[in-house]
Structure formats: structure tokens, C-alpha cells
Design a protein around this motif. Sequence first.
Motif, short mmCIF file in Angstrom:
data_model
loop_
_atom_site.label_atom_id
_atom_site.label_comp_id
_atom_site.label_asym_id
_atom_site.label_seq_id
_atom_site.Cartn_x
_atom_site.Cartn_y
_atom_site.Cartn_z
N VAL A 9 0.83 -1.20 0.00
CA VAL A 9 0.00 0.00 0.00
C VAL A 9 0.87 1.25 0.00
CG1 VAL A 9 -1.66 1.35 1.33
CG2 VAL A 9 -1.97 -1.12 1.11
N LEU A 10 1.85 1.30 0.90
CA LEU A 10 2.69 2.49 1.02
C LEU A 10 3.43 2.81 -0.27
CD1 LEU A 10 4.24 2.00 4.59
CD2 LEU A 10 2.51 3.67 3.90
N SER A 11 3.88 1.80 -0.95
CA SER A 11 4.66 2.03 -2.16
C SER A 11 3.81 2.58 -3.31
CB SER A 11 5.34 0.73 -2.61
OG SER A 11 4.37 -0.22 -3.01
N HIS A 12 2.48 2.56 -3.14
CA HIS A 12 1.61 3.05 -4.21
C HIS A 12 0.81 4.28 -3.79
CE1 HIS A 12 2.48 -1.00 -5.71
NE2 HIS A 12 2.14 -0.55 -6.90
N LEU A 13 1.14 4.88 -2.66
CA LEU A 13 0.39 6.06 -2.22
C LEU A 13 0.58 7.24 -3.18
CD1 LEU A 13 0.86 6.06 1.66
CD2 LEU A 13 -1.08 5.25 0.30
N GLN A 48 -7.79 10.43 0.70
CA GLN A 48 -8.18 9.46 1.73
C GLN A 48 -9.06 8.37 1.16
OE1 GLN A 48 -9.32 10.82 5.76
NE2 GLN A 48 -11.29 9.84 5.36
N GLU A 49 -10.04 8.74 0.33
CA GLU A 49 -10.91 7.74 -0.29
C GLU A 49 -10.12 6.88 -1.26
OE1 GLU A 49 -14.02 7.18 0.63
OE2 GLU A 49 -13.74 8.78 2.11
N GLY A 50 -9.19 7.50 -1.99
CA GLY A 50 -8.35 6.72 -2.90
C GLY A 50 -7.48 5.72 -2.15
N ASN A 51 -7.03 6.08 -0.95
CA ASN A 51 -6.23 5.16 -0.14
C ASN A 51 -7.04 3.93 0.26
OD1 ASN A 51 -4.00 6.81 -0.29
ND2 ASN A 51 -4.30 7.75 1.71
N VAL A 52 -8.34 4.15 0.52
CA VAL A 52 -9.22 3.02 0.82
C VAL A 52 -9.28 2.08 -0.37
CG1 VAL A 52 -11.59 2.34 1.36
CG2 VAL A 52 -10.59 4.33 2.49
N GLY A 53 -9.41 2.68 -1.57
CA GLY A 53 -9.43 1.87 -2.78
C GLY A 53 -8.12 1.12 -2.98
N MET A 54 -6.99 1.75 -2.62
CA MET A 54 -5.69 1.10 -2.74
C MET A 54 -5.61 -0.13 -1.83
SD MET A 54 -2.79 1.30 -4.34
CE MET A 54 -2.22 -0.39 -4.27
N MET A 55 -6.12 0.00 -0.63
CA MET A 55 -6.12 -1.14 0.30
C MET A 55 -7.00 -2.28 -0.21
SD MET A 55 -6.00 0.62 4.10
CE MET A 55 -7.19 1.94 3.81
N LYS A 56 -8.13 -1.92 -0.81
CA LYS A 56 -8.99 -2.96 -1.39
C LYS A 56 -8.29 -3.66 -2.55
CE LYS A 56 -13.48 -0.97 -0.13
NZ LYS A 56 -14.78 -0.48 -0.64
N ALA A 57 -7.53 -2.89 -3.33
CA ALA A 57 -6.80 -3.48 -4.46
C ALA A 57 -5.75 -4.47 -3.97
CB ALA A 57 -6.15 -2.37 -5.28
N VAL A 58 -5.01 -4.10 -2.93
CA VAL A 58 -3.99 -5.00 -2.39
C VAL A 58 -4.63 -6.29 -1.88
CG1 VAL A 58 -2.36 -5.30 -0.48
CG2 VAL A 58 -2.32 -3.20 -1.84
N GLY A 110 0.10 -12.03 -13.82
CA GLY A 110 1.01 -11.36 -14.74
C GLY A 110 0.71 -9.89 -14.94
N VAL A 111 -0.02 -9.26 -14.00
CA VAL A 111 -0.35 -7.84 -14.09
C VAL A 111 0.26 -7.14 -12.88
CG1 VAL A 111 -2.21 -6.14 -14.11
CG2 VAL A 111 -2.49 -8.32 -15.30
N ARG A 112 0.91 -5.99 -13.12
CA ARG A 112 1.48 -5.24 -12.01
C ARG A 112 0.38 -4.62 -11.16
NH1 ARG A 112 6.90 -3.80 -12.13
NH2 ARG A 112 6.42 -3.14 -9.97
N LEU A 113 0.67 -4.44 -9.90
CA LEU A 113 -0.30 -3.90 -8.97
C LEU A 113 -0.75 -2.49 -9.37
CD1 LEU A 113 -1.93 -4.00 -6.37
CD2 LEU A 113 0.13 -3.38 -5.09
N VAL A 114 0.15 -1.71 -9.95
CA VAL A 114 -0.19 -0.34 -10.32
C VAL A 114 -1.34 -0.32 -11.33
CG1 VAL A 114 1.54 -0.27 -12.15
CG2 VAL A 114 0.73 1.88 -11.11
N SER A 115 -1.33 -1.27 -12.27
CA SER A 115 -2.39 -1.33 -13.27
C SER A 115 -3.70 -1.84 -12.66
CB SER A 115 -1.99 -2.24 -14.43
OG SER A 115 -0.81 -1.76 -15.05
N PHE A 116 -3.57 -2.81 -11.75
CA PHE A 116 -4.74 -3.40 -11.12
C PHE A 116 -5.41 -2.41 -10.16
CE2 PHE A 116 -6.63 -5.90 -7.62
CZ PHE A 116 -7.52 -6.68 -8.33
#
Length: 284
Positions: free
Chosen positions: A54-58, A80-90, A98-104
Motif C-alpha cells: 500500500v505504502l509504495s503506491h500512495l 483518503q478515499e483513494g487510499n481506501v481503494g488502494m487497500m482494497k486493491a492489495v 502477470g499484471v502489475r499492482l499499479v495497473s490493477f
Amino acid sequence: MSQTLSFPVPSAVGSLDQYIQSVNRIPLLTEKEESDLAHSFREQDDLEAARKLVLSHLRLVVAIARGYLGYGLPHADLIQEGNVGMMKAVKRFDPDRGVRLVSFAIHWIKAEIHEYIVKNWRLVKIATTKAQRKLFFNLRSMKSSSSTLQGDAVLAVAQQLGVKPEEVREMETRLSGQDMALESGPDDEEERFAPIAYLADPHAEPSEVLAQRQYARLQDEGLHQALAGLDDRSRTIVQRRWLAEGDSATLHELAAEYGVSAERIRQIEVKAMQKMRTQLAALA
């Protein structure tokens, strides 16, 4: 090992600018580091690995949130809302696809920000269906000017977004509207022009309606009790003089019926009404 990576944590900062500077200093992960951390989280429930992902994609969240500043909502809230979405993505990320986390993660970050904007952009929710949300987030960017879309332009937008022309026109109307305060502000001298001044109906105020209903019920019950306390003749005289649905009886009609004078009927009526008033007053 990737799990030994050190990440500065963006906490206890004094401003949004400091927060953004802080997250931009967090190192990016290599593909192998990302994969190792993701496997560690999925297979061993390693929360520290999830935290590092999560931290590496903030910084990605900050960049995406910046694109939604045109809606007039606080940048910090969007992040803040985007950070919630980032945690859900992780939580849902599968490194074996075969997909990088940044794209997902982009989808999940935008989804949370979109939800926040739709709920908070106006007091009245402006988009509820999937088609309305698509229109809300695309209509302004597709317009070549601030003027209202007409004719062929409406059809072109509808065709491009796969919605009906009338839905485009309706969203145009919603976007052009503005929230209006029901009451004037504390420093507003034009209080009589506030909507509350000409929209309010004091007779429809809920507490007053309930009070009126309760009063009417008590009056109805009290009337029955008061009538029940009279003798038969007095009750009949009051009912035919004051409670008859059609024409009320006159004193002379009742006098002829009971074989007494009209004055005697009037005396019985006055005494009965006084007794009823006393009982009704006790119920008030």
C-alpha cells in the motif's frame, strides 16, 4: 529479501503538501519485490507485506486524486478515499496473473473516489444508476464548451457513452443546478428572500400536526365523556341543538315535544352546557 525493505511512514505530518512530499519519498518496488510481498500476504496473511504494498503506491493515489479536483471537493478527502481503494486493491491482487499492482489498483482507487464524489458533490445525490455515473464523470470532459448541449451534440454523446439522449439532457440539467441554502446565513440581511421564508408552512410542521391530532382526539373523547355525564333529556337537547348533522332543533320544537316552555328548554340547555364545559376543561 523484499520483506526487509524499509518504508518511511507518512504520518503525523502538518499539511497536505508535507504528506505528498512524504509519500513521494517512499521507494517504488521492483516487479520481484512486489511479487514476493504479494505472495507473502496471500499465502501467509502477512500484514506487514500488505502495508508495504500500500505504502509504495500512495503516490499513485495522490496523482489520481489530483485529477478530480475540478469537482470542488477537498484534495485531502479525495486522497483518503483513494487510499481506501488502494487497500482494497492489495487485498484482491493476485501476482500470478502477470499484471502489475499499479495497473490493477487504478480501477479500485477510482471507484472509491467516484463513490465519494457522487455522495458529496451535492446535498442531493446526483447519480444513482450506472448510466448516470458514466455520464457524470464523462459529460463535462466531452463538451467542447460550457454551453448546454443541443441536438446532434446530445446524440453524439449518447451514442459514444451508450446511453439514451434523454439521459444526457437530464444529466446536463443536474450538472447545471446549484445547491441553495434553505435558511439565510447569520450575516444575511435579506432574510425574507431565503427559501425558508416562502416555502415554510407553519400548519404542516410535524410537531404541530401531531399536537393538533392529539387535541382533536382529546376533544372527541372529552365530548363523549361530557355527554355521558348528562341525564337523558339534557343529552338529547344538547345533541339536537348543537350536534345534529342536519338542521338543529329550535327551542320551541323541543318545548312542544317535552311539553314544557321554551324558556325551560333554554335553562336545561344552559345548565347542561356549563356542566360539559367543566368536564372538558378538566381534560385540557
